[in-house]
Design an enzyme around this catalytic site. Sequence first.
Site, mmCIF file in Angstrom:
data_model
loop_
_atom_site.group_PDB
_atom_site.id
_atom_site.type_symbol
_atom_site.label_atom_id
_atom_site.label_comp_id
_atom_site.label_asym_id
_atom_site.label_seq_id
_atom_site.Cartn_x
_atom_site.Cartn_y
_atom_site.Cartn_z
ATOM 1 N N ILE A 496 0.854 -1.192 0.000
ATOM 2 C CA ILE A 496 0.000 0.000 0.000
ATOM 3 C C ILE A 496 0.892 1.245 0.000
ATOM 4 C CG2 ILE A 496 -1.797 1.260 1.248
ATOM 5 C CD1 ILE A 496 -2.656 -1.405 2.494
ATOM 6 N N ASP A 512 -6.224 0.062 10.021
ATOM 7 C CA ASP A 512 -6.701 -1.330 10.105
ATOM 8 C C ASP A 512 -7.867 -1.567 9.157
ATOM 9 O OD1 ASP A 512 -4.786 -1.936 11.950
ATOM 10 O OD2 ASP A 512 -6.134 -1.942 13.692
ATOM 11 N N GLU A 538 1.848 -3.578 5.713
ATOM 12 C CA GLU A 538 0.985 -3.255 4.573
ATOM 13 C C GLU A 538 1.367 -4.044 3.332
ATOM 14 O OE1 GLU A 538 4.257 -0.038 4.594
ATOM 15 O OE2 GLU A 538 3.275 -1.407 5.985
#
Length: 618
Positions: A496, A512, A538
């Site tokens: 990400i 989250d 991530e």
Amino acid sequence: MHIETLLLSLDKGDCPSPFRTTLALMELLQRENAGLAEVAELIRLDPVLTAKIIQLANSILYRGSRPAVAIDAALLRIGLKVVVRLALGLSLAHEKVSVAAHFDLHRFWATAVLRAIAMQSLANRIGGWSAAEIFTLGLLCDIGSLLMACAAPEDTAAIARENLSPEILRQRETACFGFDHRQLSAALLRQWWLPDPMVLAVESEYRPSDPTTPLEQANRPHALRAIIEAGQYIADWIIAGQPSDTTAKLYSQIQSWWFSDTIFEAVVEEITAEWAAIADIFDQTVPDSALIKLEHFRQILMTARFHAAQDTPGPLLLIDAERSDRMLLTHLLEPAGYTVIQAASAEEAIGLVYQSTPRIILLNWTLPGMDGPDLCRRLRREFGPRLYILIHTTHDDVARAVAALEAGANDVLRWPFHSKEVVAKIAAATQMMAFMATLETSCEDLAKKNQTLQILACKDALTGLGNRRAADDFLAESWRQAVRHQHPLSCIILDIDYFKQINDTHGHDVGDRVLLALGQMLAHNSRAGDLATRIGGEEFLVICPHADLRNAFQLADRIRRETQCLAGDLPPITLSAGIAQMHAGMMDVEAMLRAADQALLIAKRQGRNRVVCATQRV
């Protein structure tokens, strides 16, 4: 669009179509005077088809007392019509076709082979059907789905993204094309001269009838449709990516069907025995995890049957070719409170063990076709220690007693016998089986707890995806299978973009929710045979067996685009991805992961929100 218009695309090479040899065979078969010699001559023109049919003739489906080494022998064993229809399935399965990115061709044919084996096994238990014909029907009954994906890739991809139920899916297809995939499959089977009951079964609906009416008494298309539905469900269950979640659902489903647990147990056993050999003929691999899953479920079924038999004393099975000996023992044991059932042969005995669940078996050493110790070994292989087996013999020597015990018998009885000795031995066997039942219950409870722990140990707590341990295990198995069978294997590492900023700006609870949303999206978009995992922070890893670099890129880019569309109260999200495909220069799994990781770094350096392949940009 009309079905006839779509069928014309078969001749243009845009869609899967039978090889020329197979088409010539199908035309030859329509002649009343077609003979074995002509069919054999045509098949010999295709060496690959010849080898596959001989291999199939020697498979567990058709194996005879002697191996078939020539196509003529294979034709005699399987039959002309069946060979031609099997050749049709083989030619379609081996043709390399281009399909839409959403369509998993490997899964399609893996499901078809599994469905065919399951349907054949179910049909054998109903009776009145040619096993080979049912296998062919199972192989081809969904061929319309493949043709649609080839002829109209964009439309079928759009419909697939809607994730519709089977009934709504057919309605959407009809609205889009004027017909659904079942009707297209039926049209193809009719064009290929398959029998009318099979064609009608493919395009019809199955409506459960009165459960008191045996399926074999239903009309043939209705019975075939029921077999197709069951075979499809079984195949989907075996190939499902999340096996731990579906076992209870499957058990509930089979209890609502028209066949019993014992029939399904036998079907599972046949699939386990036959799948690898049949899959090899179709150049497929069988993952060890699927075989373990099948065996686990067979054990669940067996345990359920034996537990159900605990509440009332199960019958005692006498196996003896001599009726007078069986009656002598029956008259002795029934007054002592035992329910006695009888078998005169080994094969009859195996059937009764599946049907009546006896816990104690008293068998004669001498039986037609298979002696007592051989039958004992077979019972132990199929049912394990759940049976108490007592072998009686007229020979009073140590060697024979040792041979019986080594074969798996619990005890040996000298014949002629003393009545009190027989009753005492059976009473001791009953006590032993009661203790075994209690022990089984305790072991089953422990196994369930261990299974839960194993699932938790391989699952990421936040996203529900597999964790690093699951990724390592799946990668190692996928690598072994790819090396062994020369299939492509790719992996995608996703990260990400600016995830730390999301946490710092919006808080860790929002971070989250981002991870959870991405995990759900990955699970939804991954192909059936893939494994999506979260390997840290991530960072995510998607392992793609049977996918080359281009297939993996299409998947990764679709995930990247859909990530940008995640809605709700989430902040804007993008991700970068690196892809690598296994190749000869890679020594191990780690080399492929390093290559994907390097590609990910390049994607980050080039501005993020992009997909980069380890060897080239696609």
